[in-house]
Design an enzyme around this catalytic site. Structure first.
Site, PDB file in Angstrom:
ATOM      1  N   ASP A  57      -4.472  83.785 -22.542  1.00 25.80           N
ATOM      2  CA  ASP A  57      -5.813  83.248 -22.310  1.00 25.80           C
ATOM      3  C   ASP A  57      -5.749  81.883 -21.639  1.00 25.80           C
ATOM      4  O   ASP A  57      -4.685  81.260 -21.547  1.00 25.80           O
ATOM      5  CB  ASP A  57      -6.611  83.185 -23.623  1.00 25.80           C
ATOM      6  CG  ASP A  57      -5.804  82.635 -24.797  1.00 25.80           C
ATOM      7  OD1 ASP A  57      -4.773  81.959 -24.555  1.00 25.80           O
ATOM      8  OD2 ASP A  57      -6.191  82.863 -25.943  1.00 25.80           O
ATOM      9  N   HIS A  63      -8.958  86.111 -35.004  1.00 26.18           N
ATOM     10  CA  HIS A  63      -8.884  86.466 -33.572  1.00 26.18           C
ATOM     11  C   HIS A  63      -7.445  86.539 -33.081  1.00 26.18           C
ATOM     12  O   HIS A  63      -6.564  85.847 -33.572  1.00 26.18           O
ATOM     13  CB  HIS A  63      -9.725  85.505 -32.708  1.00 26.18           C
ATOM     14  CG  HIS A  63      -9.228  84.099 -32.616  1.00 26.18           C
ATOM     15  ND1 HIS A  63     -10.051  83.007 -32.728  1.00 26.18           N
ATOM     16  CD2 HIS A  63      -7.981  83.590 -32.394  1.00 26.18           C
ATOM     17  CE1 HIS A  63      -9.333  81.906 -32.577  1.00 26.18           C
ATOM     18  NE2 HIS A  63      -8.073  82.233 -32.379  1.00 26.18           N
ATOM     19  N   GLU A  69     -12.865  86.884 -30.329  1.00 25.76           N
ATOM     20  CA  GLU A  69     -13.563  86.439 -31.531  1.00 25.76           C
ATOM     21  C   GLU A  69     -14.138  87.632 -32.295  1.00 25.76           C
ATOM     22  O   GLU A  69     -14.274  88.724 -31.724  1.00 25.76           O
ATOM     23  CB  GLU A  69     -14.709  85.507 -31.130  1.00 25.76           C
ATOM     24  CG  GLU A  69     -14.268  84.268 -30.350  1.00 25.76           C
ATOM     25  CD  GLU A  69     -13.600  83.202 -31.231  1.00 25.76           C
ATOM     26  OE1 GLU A  69     -13.055  83.540 -32.313  1.00 25.76           O
ATOM     27  OE2 GLU A  69     -13.619  82.035 -30.824  1.00 25.76           O
ATOM     28  N   ASP A 110     -10.320  82.957 -38.015  1.00 24.70           N
ATOM     29  CA  ASP A 110     -11.330  84.023 -38.081  1.00 24.70           C
ATOM     30  C   ASP A 110     -10.757  85.385 -37.686  1.00 24.70           C
ATOM     31  O   ASP A 110     -11.487  86.327 -37.432  1.00 24.70           O
ATOM     32  CB  ASP A 110     -12.554  83.670 -37.217  1.00 24.70           C
ATOM     33  CG  ASP A 110     -12.192  83.496 -35.739  1.00 24.70           C
ATOM     34  OD1 ASP A 110     -11.028  83.758 -35.361  1.00 24.70           O
ATOM     35  OD2 ASP A 110     -13.085  83.108 -34.954  1.00 24.70           O
TER      36      ASP A 110
HETATM   37  P1  PGA Z   1      -2.892  78.005 -33.944  1.00 24.41           P
HETATM   38  O1  PGA Z   1      -3.892  79.002 -33.195  1.00 24.41           O
HETATM   39  O2  PGA Z   1      -1.531  78.563 -33.721  1.00 24.41           O
HETATM   40  O3  PGA Z   1      -3.070  76.683 -33.277  1.00 24.41           O
HETATM   41  O4  PGA Z   1      -3.284  78.011 -35.369  1.00 24.41           O
HETATM   42  C1  PGA Z   1      -3.717  80.358 -33.326  1.00 24.41           C
HETATM   43  C2  PGA Z   1      -4.787  81.100 -32.566  1.00 24.41           C
HETATM   44  O5  PGA Z   1      -5.928  80.633 -32.505  1.00 24.41           O
HETATM   45  O6  PGA Z   1      -4.475  82.179 -32.038  1.00 24.41           O
END
Ligand code: PGA
Length: 271
Positions: A67, A138, A143, A136
């Site tokens: 992304d 994702h 999302e 959450d």
């Molecule tokens: P993080 O993010 O590794 O910074 O916790 C993970 C994600 O949002 O996929």
């Protein structure tokens, strides 16, 4: 899903490194998918060390990142492209022309997403995709509520994600509200998936991903139906799994299972 539970973040990174190394050396994978975020940083440090030890060669490897924020140029310090350059790509012998990202300044989101999908397909698909997981649930920037069959698309970032990502920006209003992301369907097409999660803050999302119903409310739960997903987590991230004992029992018992089978075949005169 194979679930490997380790004591801490360091062990998660070391285990993940060995799995990446096997994919590159033993299975000769040439197209890899990378993720940003805090979680894979320790793995990327291990990959850099492995490269410096001469274990890994990236000269003929191509990459796709999951992304990218909309509205940021690649050289912006908060862009995911910049993150990958600083933490991995700038430290290994990957060819810049083999690194693929969504263009966060595209003049057509639709064309950019279609082109990304076409490029992945033209290279025979992603062989190993590394993933983190959001609080959450994702994966990528998919999302809750995103179709589990989605292809690359633009995403309106959820409030929780904006809040989580604010720590990287000087003020809340600087956090981009939109991003481009591979869809859940795009991720499901990857041949193998290696998902990492560490820390108690991820425990609910990890439990929903592994033991919850398959639902758009936790897009990572789609991975339950992926044929080759390995999840490497620390004890804190595993702390809400109801069947933790079973996951730990099954994680490393492949060789043991074969030893048992061979002994049985011997016992019944078949070997
Ligand atoms: P993080 O993010 O590794 O910074 O916790 C993970 C994600 O949002 O996929």
């Amino acid at each position: 899903m194979k679930v490997i539970v380790k004591d801490n973040e360091k062990q998660v990174a070391e285990t993940a490194y060995l799995l990446v190394k096997d994919a590159i050396i033993d299975r000769q994978y040439k197209v890899l998918g990378f993720a940003t975020g805090s979680t894979p940083l320790a793995l990327y440090a291990e990959i850099v060390k492995g490269f410096q030890r001469g274990e890994l060669d990236f000269s003929d490897i191509s990459t796709f990142n999951l992304d990218e924020y909309l509205g940021l140029p690649p050289e912006h310090p908060m862009s995911y492209r910049f993150f990958m350059e600083s933490n991995l790509f700038g430290k290994i012998n990957i060819k810049p022309s083999n690194i693929h990202f969504f263009d966060g300044l595209t003049d057509s989101v639709e064309a950019e997403c279609d082109d990304y999908e076409d490029l992945i397909a033209s290279m025979g698909g992603i062989k190993l995709q590394i993933l983190g997981i959001g609080r959450d649930g994702h994966i990528g920037f998919n999302e809750p509520g995103t179709s589990l069959e989605s292809r690359s698309h633009y995403v309106t970032l959820a409030k929780e994600t904006l809040a989580d990502n604010q720590r990287f920006f000087s003020k809340a209003s600087d956090v981009p509200r939109w991003a481009l992301s591979m869809g859940v369907g795009t991720i499901m097409d990857c041949q193998e998936i290696l998902l990492l999660a560490t820390g108690e803050k991820k425990a609910d999302a990890v439990a929903a991903m592994i033991e919850g119903p398959i639902s758009t409310m936790c897009t990572a739960s789609a991975l339950q139906n992926h044929p080759a997903t390995t999840v490497v987590i620390d004890k804190a991230a595993a702390s809400k799994l109801k069947r933790l004992d079973y996951w730990m029992q099954t994680a490393d018992d492949y060789n043991e299972m074969y030893d048992y089978l061979l002994a049985a075949r011997h016992r019944y005169g078949l070997e």
